[in-house]
Design a protein around this motif. Structure first.
Motif, mmCIF file in Angstrom:
data_model
loop_
_atom_site.group_PDB
_atom_site.id
_atom_site.type_symbol
_atom_site.label_atom_id
_atom_site.label_comp_id
_atom_site.label_asym_id
_atom_site.label_seq_id
_atom_site.Cartn_x
_atom_site.Cartn_y
_atom_site.Cartn_z
ATOM 1 N N ILE A 230 -52.297 94.894 36.520
ATOM 2 C CA ILE A 230 -51.045 95.657 36.551
ATOM 3 C C ILE A 230 -50.586 95.973 35.135
ATOM 4 C CG2 ILE A 230 -48.593 95.500 37.131
ATOM 5 C CD1 ILE A 230 -49.432 93.996 39.662
ATOM 6 N N ALA A 231 -50.688 95.004 34.235
ATOM 7 C CA ALA A 231 -50.263 95.229 32.847
ATOM 8 C C ALA A 231 -51.114 96.303 32.174
ATOM 9 C CB ALA A 231 -50.346 93.926 32.059
ATOM 10 N N LYS A 232 -52.365 96.395 32.557
ATOM 11 C CA LYS A 232 -53.235 97.400 31.943
ATOM 12 C C LYS A 232 -52.902 98.814 32.425
ATOM 13 C CE LYS A 232 -57.921 97.965 30.547
ATOM 14 N NZ LYS A 232 -59.081 97.223 30.176
ATOM 15 N N THR A 233 -52.361 98.933 33.630
ATOM 16 C CA THR A 233 -52.038 100.261 34.146
ATOM 17 C C THR A 233 -50.699 100.772 33.632
ATOM 18 O OG1 THR A 233 -51.006 99.347 36.127
ATOM 19 C CG2 THR A 233 -53.355 99.873 36.257
ATOM 20 N N LEU A 234 -49.829 99.885 33.146
ATOM 21 C CA LEU A 234 -48.529 100.312 32.636
ATOM 22 C C LEU A 234 -48.683 100.924 31.244
ATOM 23 C CD1 LEU A 234 -46.391 97.226 33.674
ATOM 24 C CD2 LEU A 234 -46.481 99.451 34.794
ATOM 25 N N PRO A 235 -47.763 101.807 30.874
ATOM 26 C CA PRO A 235 -47.847 102.377 29.522
ATOM 27 C C PRO A 235 -47.553 101.318 28.462
ATOM 28 C CG PRO A 235 -45.860 103.111 30.612
ATOM 29 C CD PRO A 235 -46.663 102.367 31.635
ATOM 30 N N LYS A 236 -48.102 101.528 27.272
ATOM 31 C CA LYS A 236 -47.893 100.575 26.186
ATOM 32 C C LYS A 236 -46.450 100.649 25.709
ATOM 33 C CE LYS A 236 -52.521 100.271 24.359
ATOM 34 N NZ LYS A 236 -53.369 100.401 23.191
ATOM 35 N N ILE A 237 -45.905 99.490 25.386
ATOM 36 C CA ILE A 237 -44.541 99.400 24.872
ATOM 37 C C ILE A 237 -44.618 98.913 23.434
ATOM 38 C CG2 ILE A 237 -42.324 98.246 25.117
ATOM 39 C CD1 ILE A 237 -42.908 97.989 28.086
#
Length: 72
Positions: free
Chosen positions: A41-48
């Motif tokens: 899931i973290a990999k699919t979210l945009p980078k912050i």
């Protein structure tokens, strides 16, 4: 050739399913699964980028442009 399967098709005896070793193995698999899902899931979210939320030091309080409405 000897088969490890009993006539009912069960590979392990029921006593093994209630053992401490099986509980530890099940806990490891559960934690591993949760971590894998969290990473996916973290990999699919945009980078912050934290710098996007912090004030910039090089930004002037007032515009020094010759065009007073230019607010870059």
């Amino acid at each position: 050739m000897t088969s490890l399967l009993s006539p009912a098709g069960i590979l392990l005896p029921e006593s093994f399913l209630h053992s401490h070793l099986y509980a530890v193995l099940a806990a490891f698999v559960a934690v591993n699964t949760v971590m894998y899902v969290a990473l996916a899931i973290a990999k699919t979210l945009p980078k912050i980028y934290p710098a996007d939320f912090l004030p910039r030091r090089y930004q002037r309080a007032e515009s020094r442009s010759i065009h007073p409405d230019d607010r870059r």
